[in-house]
Design a protein around this motif. Sequence first.
Motif, mmCIF file in Angstrom:
data_model
loop_
_atom_site.group_PDB
_atom_site.id
_atom_site.type_symbol
_atom_site.label_atom_id
_atom_site.label_comp_id
_atom_site.label_asym_id
_atom_site.label_seq_id
_atom_site.Cartn_x
_atom_site.Cartn_y
_atom_site.Cartn_z
ATOM 1 N N UNK A 43 10.451 9.520 6.355
ATOM 2 C CA UNK A 43 10.219 8.148 5.894
ATOM 3 C C UNK A 43 9.004 7.616 6.633
ATOM 4 N N UNK A 44 7.976 7.269 5.872
ATOM 5 C CA UNK A 44 6.758 6.716 6.480
ATOM 6 C C UNK A 44 6.699 5.226 6.161
ATOM 7 N N UNK A 45 6.691 4.395 7.196
ATOM 8 C CA UNK A 45 6.623 2.949 7.026
ATOM 9 C C UNK A 45 5.174 2.544 6.763
ATOM 10 N N UNK A 46 4.949 1.934 5.609
ATOM 11 C CA UNK A 46 3.617 1.439 5.258
ATOM 12 C C UNK A 46 3.619 -0.072 5.506
ATOM 13 N N UNK A 47 2.828 -0.507 6.478
ATOM 14 C CA UNK A 47 2.893 -1.897 6.924
ATOM 15 C C UNK A 47 1.573 -2.619 6.657
ATOM 16 N N UNK A 48 1.689 -3.934 6.455
ATOM 17 C CA UNK A 48 0.525 -4.782 6.218
ATOM 18 C C UNK A 48 0.886 -6.199 6.631
ATOM 19 N N UNK A 49 -0.043 -6.881 7.277
ATOM 20 C CA UNK A 49 0.218 -8.256 7.688
ATOM 21 C C UNK A 49 0.508 -9.136 6.459
ATOM 22 N N UNK A 50 1.498 -10.020 6.522
ATOM 23 C CA UNK A 50 1.821 -10.872 5.368
ATOM 24 C C UNK A 50 0.631 -11.664 4.839
ATOM 25 N N UNK B 273 0.791 -1.226 0.000
ATOM 26 C CA UNK B 273 0.000 0.000 0.000
ATOM 27 C C UNK B 273 0.823 1.276 0.000
ATOM 28 N N UNK B 274 2.064 1.200 -0.435
ATOM 29 C CA UNK B 274 2.924 2.389 -0.443
ATOM 30 C C UNK B 274 2.372 3.466 -1.379
ATOM 31 N N UNK B 275 2.043 3.058 -2.606
ATOM 32 C CA UNK B 275 1.551 4.025 -3.593
ATOM 33 C C UNK B 275 0.226 4.625 -3.153
ATOM 34 N N UNK B 276 -0.658 3.783 -2.616
ATOM 35 C CA UNK B 276 -1.961 4.262 -2.146
ATOM 36 C C UNK B 276 -1.769 5.301 -1.032
ATOM 37 N N UNK B 277 -0.886 5.003 -0.048
ATOM 38 C CA UNK B 277 -0.634 5.944 1.051
ATOM 39 C C UNK B 277 -0.013 7.239 0.533
ATOM 40 N N UNK B 278 0.862 7.106 -0.448
ATOM 41 C CA UNK B 278 1.501 8.296 -1.016
ATOM 42 C C UNK B 278 0.471 9.202 -1.690
ATOM 43 N N UNK B 279 -0.429 8.616 -2.461
ATOM 44 C CA UNK B 279 -1.423 9.421 -3.173
ATOM 45 C C UNK B 279 -2.429 10.049 -2.224
ATOM 46 N N UNK B 280 -2.788 9.334 -1.185
ATOM 47 C CA UNK B 280 -3.675 9.936 -0.183
ATOM 48 C C UNK B 280 -3.017 11.156 0.458
ATOM 49 N N UNK B 281 -1.717 11.017 0.780
ATOM 50 C CA UNK B 281 -0.996 12.141 1.367
ATOM 51 C C UNK B 281 -0.911 13.298 0.378
ATOM 52 N N UNK B 282 -0.736 12.995 -0.916
ATOM 53 C CA UNK B 282 -0.668 14.048 -1.926
ATOM 54 C C UNK B 282 -1.992 14.787 -2.046
#
Length: 876
Positions: free
Chosen positions: A160-167, A28-37
């Motif tokens: 640096x924002x850590x985007x985490x998700x359960x495996x 979800x890195x790209x999703x989090x980045x776009x939300x922040x944008x």
Amino acid sequence: MTEERQNAGEGGKSGQLKIFFGYAAGVGKTYAMLQAALTAEERGMDVVIGSIAPYRSLEDTALAERLRAMERLEEFDLDRAIRRKPDLIIMDDLACENPKGSRHSRRYQDIRELLKAGISVYTTVSAQNIESLNDIVTAITRVPVKDRIPDSVFDHADQVELVDLEPRELLERLRNGALAEKEGEHPPGTAYFTVANLTALREVALRRCADRINMLTRGDGAAHGDEHVLVCLSASPSNAKIVRTAARMANAFRGAFTALFVKTPDLAYMDEEDRKRLQSHMRLAEQLGARIEILYSDDIPFQIAEFARISGVSKIVIGRSAATRDHIFSKPALTEKLISNAPDLDVYIIPDADPGSSFYRKRHFGTRRHLVFSAGDILKSIGILLAASCIGFFFYNLGVNEANIITIYVLGVLVTALVTKNQIYSLISSAVSVLVFNFLFTEPRYTLQAYAPGYPLTFSVMFLSAFITGSLVMRLKSHAKQSAEVAFRTRILFDTNRLLQQARGQEEITSVSAGQLVKLLKKDIVVYPAENGVLGEPQIFQAGETEPDAGCISAREREVAVWTLKNNKHAGATTDTFSDAGCLYLAIRVGENVYGVLGIVMEGGELDAMENSILLSVLGEWAFALENEKSTREKEEAAVLAKNEQLRANLLRAISHDLRTPLTSISGNASNLLAMGQDFDEETRKQLYTDIYENSMWLINLVENLLSITRLVEGRLNLNITEDLVDDVVAEALRHVNKKSAEHTIVTESGEEFLLARMDPRLIVQVIINIVNNAIEYTPAGSHITIRSEKKDGTIILSIADDGPGIPDQEKPRVFDMFYSGGNPIADSRRNCGIGLSLCRSIIDAHGGELTVSDNAPHGAVFTFTLPAGEVQLHE
């Protein structure tokens, strides 16, 4: 990246870099980045999309509609983005490789320029793309990763924002096809997705973020204790892993990090593939923060141990392949020797199992040198063997013992080793010498048999003696060659320093430095001088007789040079910026001050580490010399400016005081004559007219002096030299002296009837007027003034003496100083601005003469000046 953005956009304000970091694709890195944008856009920021990956997970959300309304830079162009200059730009996938033909080969380099231009950037990166983590991630996933970024980019990001998700949740998303570009496809790079792998990667990412926080908390420059990690460089395919491990270790201990390469004679036989690999390992070590050191030696363990002892190294990192023997009869491993030479060091052995490692070891340590035969060396070897046999026959016929003849062949092997380029010749010569000696000098002669039982031992000793001496000679030759190479490069540095100390001016400094680099690199170079941030015309310095390729100064090459000047970084051939250029461009700089750009025509491969090190040293010396020259020039200009300012202030004083006084007198007397001229008697009117005339003449004389002084200061005092009679010049001057001269007795004396001098008569008249007027002003009425001229030793000597009160000894050294008026109470201080005598000395100096002052007997002063004598031209 903070240090790289010190010179930012307008006002020195750089953009901010925020990285959305995850342990794998799909978290979800790209999703989090776009939300922040979008949030930033709502706050009023100007946001545009530079690059974004088209995954279905974005299209399936309400975010897609909002993104379509956002401005997008189609086919991202760096220059266009900088000209557009939004507040924030979205650049997905920080580690991505740019299309061929782009300015930079990697996206993170584009982002550096955006940040420097004052544009903030949001971007994404995964743990597998961090350079120092590459080996760990590859070991977990078994999938090599090509796209990587230097650790410094990650560590120096502003956020640096850590985007985490359960495996398990990530695997569920993968199964649902949420990450694919098209339905039914798996996204690239997800073949290794298992719970175990993803859990391990998640741990790596969390640990890396923690390391970054620790670094920021302690400060980037804080080092723990005296830890110093040393990694040994080689061309082995597995060496990159060793370098990354050592870098992680140095970061963990917060210690110094050094990468050492010991250059041996075997380097001459290294093929091009291994050379490129070695260079890439050096660049990797440098990228990871190591200081590169290169030493020369045959004994690698001893050299490493000595360097470690001198440099204060506490830990040495090497690969396991260097720590093991090939077989029981092989030499002790490098680690064994290293521990023996330096028992106090901590030696870390890193597993380096690599498919290419065993092949590399067999190729380079089994057959260490390539067998290269040449007709010249073969003929030399045969000739030496024939000569040794002839000498052997001569001594054999004289009855010399066979043992002595053996030494002749040993000597032949020694000479063969000296005159040939490869050890194989001395080895073959050793074997052939044994056979030839057996054939020619042992019984039965002219056969390969030997009767005496001791001959096999003799032949063995002869072969070993010849082989060992040949090997030692080859080693000495290699050492001599290395020593000569080191001495040559050291001399280049010393000569550069010495020549730059003697150089004067920018052109000479550039010529000296460029000549030294051509001598060092044996390559053509191009130098672009820079002034006020603008490149000048290129200067080409040739390494050979052939004309350099005009392409090295083409418009494209100049574009690269301009970029180097603007960004103060390397660019061009062998770099990741404008890699298609024909030259390697480096800034000639001191700190952030760039004095020019150097271009090296890169034909025949990139520079080795030692050449690069010396090149940077010469560039540093070059830049310091230019900076010192600039400082010296600025000081001289400041001194001239200060002198001119002083002159201007004194001239203003003269104008404000010395001109105003006579002008006031003239205007006042004229006003009185106009208003009450008829009321004055004849004597009063005559006195008023006289005062007006004297003040006017004084003003004319002062203005003439001021104009002459101005021409002298500006360097526009042009002499019109002619040969004139001294008496005529003196007579002309006396017609224009102060009218008060009637109150004095002026006498002229001449040693000869006709004295000719080489002079500008107009200026010499002014000199005589100034000195005579000075005598009139500073002596009481009734004084005598004598003008005497004579010829002596081809020089005209002209003196002007008075019998006034004279000049005190303490004032004599200063009477010729500009604006010095002295303290004589007889003179009218209102009419003396102190430029007359200074002007006189300048005029006489311009004529090649000398003006002095001395005492007159019994009292008074004598001003004496000399002029070159002229010759009477006789016409038939």
